[in-house]
Motif scaffolding. Sequence first.
Motif, PDB file in Angstrom:
ATOM      1  N   MET A   1      -7.254  -3.313 -17.605  1.00  0.00           N
ATOM      2  CA  MET A   1      -7.654  -3.162 -15.826  1.00  0.00           C
ATOM      3  C   MET A   1      -6.883  -4.648 -16.019  1.00  0.00           C
ATOM      4  SD  MET A   1     -10.999  -2.540 -14.708  1.00  0.00           S
ATOM      5  CE  MET A   1     -11.655  -2.251 -16.307  1.00  0.00           C
ATOM      6  N   ASN A   2      -6.283  -5.170 -13.923  1.00  0.00           N
ATOM      7  CA  ASN A   2      -6.559  -6.058 -13.752  1.00  0.00           C
ATOM      8  C   ASN A   2      -7.024  -6.046 -12.228  1.00  0.00           C
ATOM      9  OD1 ASN A   2      -4.883  -8.266 -13.566  1.00  0.00           O
ATOM     10  ND2 ASN A   2      -3.117  -7.864 -13.313  1.00  0.00           N
ATOM     11  N   VAL A   3      -7.813  -7.298 -11.719  1.00  0.00           N
ATOM     12  CA  VAL A   3      -8.556  -7.657 -10.936  1.00  0.00           C
ATOM     13  C   VAL A   3      -7.554  -9.076 -10.082  1.00  0.00           C
ATOM     14  CG1 VAL A   3     -10.465  -8.215  -9.504  1.00  0.00           C
ATOM     15  CG2 VAL A   3      -9.704  -7.273 -11.732  1.00  0.00           C
ATOM     16  N   VAL A   4      -6.276  -8.492  -8.375  1.00  0.00           N
ATOM     17  CA  VAL A   4      -6.660 -10.035  -7.813  1.00  0.00           C
ATOM     18  C   VAL A   4      -6.254  -9.991  -6.947  1.00  0.00           C
ATOM     19  CG1 VAL A   4      -3.977  -9.184  -9.956  1.00  0.00           C
ATOM     20  CG2 VAL A   4      -4.466  -8.080  -7.083  1.00  0.00           C
ATOM     21  N   GLU A   5      -6.757 -11.146  -6.400  1.00  0.00           N
ATOM     22  CA  GLU A   5      -6.913 -11.403  -5.333  1.00  0.00           C
ATOM     23  C   GLU A   5      -5.372 -11.215  -4.037  1.00  0.00           C
ATOM     24  OE1 GLU A   5      -8.384 -14.740  -1.765  1.00  0.00           O
ATOM     25  OE2 GLU A   5      -8.558 -15.192  -4.310  1.00  0.00           O
ATOM     26  N   VAL A   6      -5.459 -10.040  -2.951  1.00  0.00           N
ATOM     27  CA  VAL A   6      -4.200  -9.456  -2.531  1.00  0.00           C
ATOM     28  C   VAL A   6      -4.232 -10.358  -0.813  1.00  0.00           C
ATOM     29  CG1 VAL A   6      -3.821  -8.013  -4.074  1.00  0.00           C
ATOM     30  CG2 VAL A   6      -5.074  -8.131  -1.765  1.00  0.00           C
ATOM     31  N   LYS A   7      -3.146 -10.590  -0.532  1.00  0.00           N
ATOM     32  CA  LYS A   7      -3.349 -11.591   0.244  1.00  0.00           C
ATOM     33  C   LYS A   7      -1.501 -10.622   1.317  1.00  0.00           C
ATOM     34  CE  LYS A   7      -4.867 -15.328  -0.329  1.00  0.00           C
ATOM     35  NZ  LYS A   7      -4.276 -17.444  -0.563  1.00  0.00           N
ATOM     36  N   GLY A   8      -1.382 -10.579   2.318  1.00  0.00           N
ATOM     37  CA  GLY A   8      -0.189 -10.090   3.105  1.00  0.00           C
ATOM     38  C   GLY A   8      -0.018  -8.704   3.290  1.00  0.00           C
ATOM     39  N   THR A   9       1.378  -8.772   2.702  1.00  0.00           N
ATOM     40  CA  THR A   9       2.112  -7.148   2.316  1.00  0.00           C
ATOM     41  C   THR A   9       1.216  -6.201   1.061  1.00  0.00           C
ATOM     42  OG1 THR A   9       3.850  -8.105   1.424  1.00  0.00           O
ATOM     43  CG2 THR A   9       4.264  -7.976   3.735  1.00  0.00           C
ATOM     44  N   GLU A  10       0.985  -7.612   0.246  1.00  0.00           N
ATOM     45  CA  GLU A  10       0.578  -6.765  -0.555  1.00  0.00           C
ATOM     46  C   GLU A  10      -1.032  -5.966  -0.662  1.00  0.00           C
ATOM     47  OE1 GLU A  10      -0.191 -10.597  -2.632  1.00  0.00           O
ATOM     48  OE2 GLU A  10       0.924 -10.036  -4.029  1.00  0.00           O
ATOM     49  N   LEU A  11      -1.066  -5.894   0.743  1.00  0.00           N
ATOM     50  CA  LEU A  11      -2.992  -5.882   1.140  1.00  0.00           C
ATOM     51  C   LEU A  11      -2.859  -4.184   1.801  1.00  0.00           C
ATOM     52  CD1 LEU A  11      -4.399  -8.544   3.672  1.00  0.00           C
ATOM     53  CD2 LEU A  11      -5.019  -7.656   1.094  1.00  0.00           C
ATOM     54  N   GLU A  12      -1.091  -3.632   2.046  1.00  0.00           N
ATOM     55  CA  GLU A  12      -1.394  -2.088   2.040  1.00  0.00           C
ATOM     56  C   GLU A  12      -1.765  -1.685   0.610  1.00  0.00           C
ATOM     57  OE1 GLU A  12      -0.992   0.755   3.847  1.00  0.00           O
ATOM     58  OE2 GLU A  12      -0.526  -0.913   4.615  1.00  0.00           O
ATOM     59  N   ASP A  13      -2.132  -1.771  -0.074  1.00  0.00           N
ATOM     60  CA  ASP A  13      -2.471  -0.903  -1.086  1.00  0.00           C
ATOM     61  C   ASP A  13      -3.733  -1.200  -1.481  1.00  0.00           C
ATOM     62  OD1 ASP A  13      -0.406   0.173  -2.621  1.00  0.00           O
ATOM     63  OD2 ASP A  13       0.188  -1.784  -4.421  1.00  0.00           O
ATOM     64  N   ALA A  14      -5.051  -1.788  -1.074  1.00  0.00           N
ATOM     65  CA  ALA A  14      -6.065  -1.534  -0.400  1.00  0.00           C
ATOM     66  C   ALA A  14      -6.508  -0.761   0.239  1.00  0.00           C
ATOM     67  CB  ALA A  14      -6.199  -3.383   0.062  1.00  0.00           C
ATOM     68  N   PHE A  15      -5.520  -1.532   1.489  1.00  0.00           N
ATOM     69  CA  PHE A  15      -5.851  -0.816   3.113  1.00  0.00           C
ATOM     70  C   PHE A  15      -6.219   1.094   2.725  1.00  0.00           C
ATOM     71  CE2 PHE A  15      -3.836  -4.433   5.837  1.00  0.00           C
ATOM     72  CZ  PHE A  15      -5.505  -5.028   5.241  1.00  0.00           C
ATOM     73  N   GLN A  16      -4.777   1.187   1.551  1.00  0.00           N
ATOM     74  CA  GLN A  16      -4.559   2.515   0.818  1.00  0.00           C
ATOM     75  C   GLN A  16      -5.710   3.195   0.742  1.00  0.00           C
ATOM     76  OE1 GLN A  16      -2.566   4.940   2.604  1.00  0.00           O
ATOM     77  NE2 GLN A  16      -3.383   6.692   1.187  1.00  0.00           N
ATOM     78  N   ILE A  17      -6.382   2.981   0.074  1.00  0.00           N
ATOM     79  CA  ILE A  17      -7.511   3.210  -1.326  1.00  0.00           C
ATOM     80  C   ILE A  17      -8.366   3.137   0.261  1.00  0.00           C
ATOM     81  CG2 ILE A  17      -9.104   2.992  -2.938  1.00  0.00           C
ATOM     82  CD1 ILE A  17      -7.223   1.117  -4.264  1.00  0.00           C
ATOM     83  N   ARG A  18      -9.049   2.251   1.107  1.00  0.00           N
ATOM     84  CA  ARG A  18     -10.038   2.301   2.350  1.00  0.00           C
ATOM     85  C   ARG A  18      -9.715   3.683   2.985  1.00  0.00           C
ATOM     86  NH1 ARG A  18     -10.215  -3.412   4.956  1.00  0.00           N
ATOM     87  NH2 ARG A  18     -11.105  -2.760   6.178  1.00  0.00           N
ATOM     88  N   ARG A  19      -8.794   3.906   3.605  1.00  0.00           N
ATOM     89  CA  ARG A  19      -8.155   4.972   4.204  1.00  0.00           C
ATOM     90  C   ARG A  19      -8.574   6.549   3.785  1.00  0.00           C
ATOM     91  NH1 ARG A  19      -3.787   2.067   5.780  1.00  0.00           N
ATOM     92  NH2 ARG A  19      -2.806   2.398   4.349  1.00  0.00           N
ATOM     93  N   GLU A  20      -8.261   6.835   1.909  1.00  0.00           N
ATOM     94  CA  GLU A  20      -8.882   7.607   1.528  1.00  0.00           C
ATOM     95  C   GLU A  20      -9.548   8.012   1.237  1.00  0.00           C
ATOM     96  OE1 GLU A  20      -6.846   6.925  -2.741  1.00  0.00           O
ATOM     97  OE2 GLU A  20      -4.495   6.863  -1.606  1.00  0.00           O
ATOM     98  N   VAL A  21     -10.943   6.826   0.582  1.00  0.00           N
ATOM     99  CA  VAL A  21     -12.060   6.587   0.883  1.00  0.00           C
ATOM    100  C   VAL A  21     -12.812   7.175   1.786  1.00  0.00           C
ATOM    101  CG1 VAL A  21     -14.422   5.565  -0.544  1.00  0.00           C
ATOM    102  CG2 VAL A  21     -12.415   5.812  -1.466  1.00  0.00           C
ATOM    103  N   PHE A  22     -12.931   6.156   2.404  1.00  0.00           N
ATOM    104  CA  PHE A  22     -13.996   6.542   4.083  1.00  0.00           C
ATOM    105  C   PHE A  22     -13.442   6.975   5.138  1.00  0.00           C
ATOM    106  CE2 PHE A  22     -14.440   1.342   2.587  1.00  0.00           C
ATOM    107  CZ  PHE A  22     -15.763   1.696   1.583  1.00  0.00           C
ATOM    108  N   VAL A  23     -11.813   6.602   5.186  1.00  0.00           N
ATOM    109  CA  VAL A  23     -11.392   7.302   6.807  1.00  0.00           C
ATOM    110  C   VAL A  23     -11.368   9.178   6.077  1.00  0.00           C
ATOM    111  CG1 VAL A  23      -9.333   7.985   8.176  1.00  0.00           C
ATOM    112  CG2 VAL A  23     -10.442   5.653   7.798  1.00  0.00           C
ATOM    113  N   GLU A  24     -10.463   9.300   4.832  1.00  0.00           N
ATOM    114  CA  GLU A  24     -10.426  10.921   4.668  1.00  0.00           C
ATOM    115  C   GLU A  24     -11.938  11.111   4.265  1.00  0.00           C
ATOM    116  OE1 GLU A  24      -6.713  10.624   2.593  1.00  0.00           O
ATOM    117  OE2 GLU A  24      -5.595   9.029   3.735  1.00  0.00           O
ATOM    118  N   GLU A  25     -12.290  10.604   3.122  1.00  0.00           N
ATOM    119  CA  GLU A  25     -13.551  11.258   2.688  1.00  0.00           C
ATOM    120  C   GLU A  25     -14.692  11.194   3.723  1.00  0.00           C
ATOM    121  OE1 GLU A  25     -14.803  10.363  -2.124  1.00  0.00           O
ATOM    122  OE2 GLU A  25     -12.434   9.997  -2.088  1.00  0.00           O
ATOM    123  N   GLN A  26     -14.940  10.050   3.972  1.00  0.00           N
ATOM    124  CA  GLN A  26     -16.570  10.042   4.614  1.00  0.00           C
ATOM    125  C   GLN A  26     -16.194  10.065   6.009  1.00  0.00           C
ATOM    126  OE1 GLN A  26     -17.658   6.268   3.081  1.00  0.00           O
ATOM    127  NE2 GLN A  26     -18.550   7.367   1.228  1.00  0.00           N
ATOM    128  N   GLY A  27     -15.106  10.582   6.589  1.00  0.00           N
ATOM    129  CA  GLY A  27     -14.899  10.134   8.264  1.00  0.00           C
ATOM    130  C   GLY A  27     -15.408   9.460   8.778  1.00  0.00           C
TER     131      GLY A  27
END
Length: 142
Positions: A1-27
């Motif tokens: 397991m690895n925890v990193v602070e992300v910025k700029g274009t690296e944020l896309e992975d974080a945004f994709q997880i949020r889309r999956e969980v909040f937008v797709e799963e939770q509406g």
Amino acid sequence: MNVVEVKGTELEDAFQIRREVFVEEQGVPLQDEFDGYDESGAAARHILVYYEDQPAATGRLRWLGDTAKLERICVRAAMRKFGLGSVVVKSLEKIAQEEGFCKAKIHAQTQAQNFYERLGYRQTSEEFMEDGISHIVMERTI
């Protein structure tokens, strides 16, 4: 397991997880999930947790006066059995402590209240609706 602070274009992975969980799963509407604090250079800190070299969980941290506000905490469905939600919360709290903050708060979904209570948070508000989901404010000293 690895925890990193992300910025700029690296944020896309974080945004994709949020889309999956909040937008797709939770509406949650897409336009409500992403805001000005997600833009490059915004006054927010974002982290990403990798599990077995795969982006698995994310969270965001903002400052509200003397309080650190933990936000957008989510874990991919297939990764929820590994304790990564706790890793996100503790990592955001550590960043807040390093920045000199002693208090943290979160707008927690009521279905996650027990999870946050196990991490030391206590309810400080009545129930309210946010994006069609029941929430409460929870706080703790860090």
